[in-house]
Design an enzyme around this catalytic site. Structure first.
Site, PDB file in Angstrom:
ATOM      1  N   GLY A  48       0.694  -1.438  -0.012  1.00 21.11           N
ATOM      2  CA  GLY A  48       0.020  -0.142   0.014  1.00 21.11           C
ATOM      3  C   GLY A  48       0.811   1.039  -0.045  1.00 21.11           C
ATOM      4  N   GLU A 103       4.113   4.150   5.931  1.00 17.42           N
ATOM      5  CA  GLU A 103       3.253   3.575   6.011  1.00 17.42           C
ATOM      6  C   GLU A 103       2.003   3.923   5.139  1.00 17.42           C
ATOM      7  OE1 GLU A 103       1.750   0.704   5.493  1.00 17.42           O
ATOM      8  OE2 GLU A 103       0.943  -0.151   7.122  1.00 17.42           O
ATOM      9  N   ASP A 107      -4.573   2.111  11.236  1.00 20.39           N
ATOM     10  CA  ASP A 107      -5.997   1.806  11.679  1.00 20.39           C
ATOM     11  C   ASP A 107      -5.895   1.586  12.970  1.00 20.39           C
ATOM     12  OD1 ASP A 107      -8.739   1.152  11.240  1.00 20.39           O
ATOM     13  OD2 ASP A 107      -8.351  -0.761  10.172  1.00 20.39           O
TER      14      ASP A 107
HETATM   15  P1  IMP Z   1      -3.966  -1.941  11.363  1.00 16.74           P
HETATM   16  O1  IMP Z   1      -2.905  -3.004  11.771  1.00 16.74           O
HETATM   17  O2  IMP Z   1      -5.382  -1.916  11.652  1.00 16.74           O
HETATM   18  O3  IMP Z   1      -3.486  -0.584  11.803  1.00 16.74           O
HETATM   19  O4  IMP Z   1      -3.819  -1.917   9.781  1.00 16.74           O
HETATM   20  C1  IMP Z   1      -2.967  -1.385   8.813  1.00 16.74           C
HETATM   21  C2  IMP Z   1      -3.382  -2.079   7.324  1.00 16.74           C
HETATM   22  O5  IMP Z   1      -4.868  -2.387   7.137  1.00 16.74           O
HETATM   23  C3  IMP Z   1      -3.001  -0.903   6.415  1.00 16.74           C
HETATM   24  O6  IMP Z   1      -1.534  -1.224   6.132  1.00 16.74           O
HETATM   25  C4  IMP Z   1      -3.814  -1.309   5.174  1.00 16.74           C
HETATM   26  O7  IMP Z   1      -3.266  -2.255   4.362  1.00 16.74           O
HETATM   27  C5  IMP Z   1      -5.063  -1.819   5.916  1.00 16.74           C
HETATM   28  N1  IMP Z   1      -6.165  -0.940   6.068  1.00 16.74           N
HETATM   29  C6  IMP Z   1      -6.706  -0.325   7.026  1.00 16.74           C
HETATM   30  N2  IMP Z   1      -7.696   0.218   6.686  1.00 16.74           N
HETATM   31  C7  IMP Z   1      -7.861   0.444   5.366  1.00 16.74           C
HETATM   32  C8  IMP Z   1      -8.723   1.065   4.474  1.00 16.74           C
HETATM   33  O8  IMP Z   1      -9.495   1.910   4.753  1.00 16.74           O
HETATM   34  N3  IMP Z   1      -8.585   0.760   3.062  1.00 16.74           N
HETATM   35  C9  IMP Z   1      -7.545  -0.175   2.452  1.00 16.74           C
HETATM   36  N4  IMP Z   1      -6.472  -0.710   3.452  1.00 16.74           N
HETATM   37  C10 IMP Z   1      -6.871  -0.562   4.822  1.00 16.74           C
END
Ligand code: IMP
Length: 183
Positions: A48, A103, A107
């Protein structure tokens, strides 16, 4: 989905191409100032962050190198699985170097927290983190983020590197997908 153009699968443009490019320039300006006289080794998280990292690095005026790391995160679902494991490790050592981790989106923060831990274990001279997007209200862990592109609401977004089921990464803007595309 067949027969539809990309744009009618998008409910709303959240951030336009122009807004993105302006913000990336501002971030690069800040980073150029903070790293003046130093060299930056970018660590970009696959897949991403690649579009953001490549736009950002072209606006950096200090000497810059780049490496990539890949961890598993979402798969094809829009919910975090909480499973984080390395799929592709770094190619080059980072010990003693000034590392800027790049990054696409934070999220829950689980992915970034894990990767920051891995990098710190390799004893870089410094570690800073730059994220394109922050879904701040979803955060589950405490995180140090040094540069943030945009804080966004809790919506599933695609474009500018971010995907749904590997699609839409090539959009030049950030959009919100119509719900019938993923439900
Ligand atoms: P986290 O570990 O929950 O912070 O997730 C992070 C990862 O989730 C990012 O590197 C993205 O690949 C994916 N992600 C989280 N939200 C989105 C979104 O709204 N669209 C696309 N990918 C997302």
């Amino acid at each position: 989905m067949e027969g539809k153009t990309i744009n009618n699968q998008i409910k709303k443009v959240l951030i336009s191409e122009e807004q993105i490019q302006n913000r990336v320039s501002e971030l690069a300006k800040e980073i150029n100032r903070d790293y003046s006289g130093k060299k930056i080794h970018l660590v970009s998280i696959l897949k991403g962050a690649t579009i953001f990292a490549s736009d950002l690095m072209r606006k950096l005026e200090v000497p810059v190198t780049i490496d990539f790391i890949s961890v598993s995160s979402y798969g094809n679902s829009t919910e975090s699985s909480g499973v984080v494991r390395i799929i592709k490790d770094l190619d080059h050592p980072i010990e003693g170097r000034e590392i800027l981790l790049v990054e696409d989106i934070v999220d829950t923060g689980l992915t970034l927290k894990y990767i920051q831990g891995i990098l710190l274990a390799h004893k870089p001279k410094s570690l800073k983190t730059c994220v394109f997007l922050d879904k701040y209200e979803r955060r589950q862990v405490d995180l140090k983020i040094d540069y943030t592109g945009f804080i966004i609401p809790n919506e599933f977004v695609v474009g500018y590197g971010l995907d749904f089921a590997e699609r839409y990464r090539n959009l030049t803007f950030l959009g919100i997908l119509k719900e019938d595309e993923y439900t």
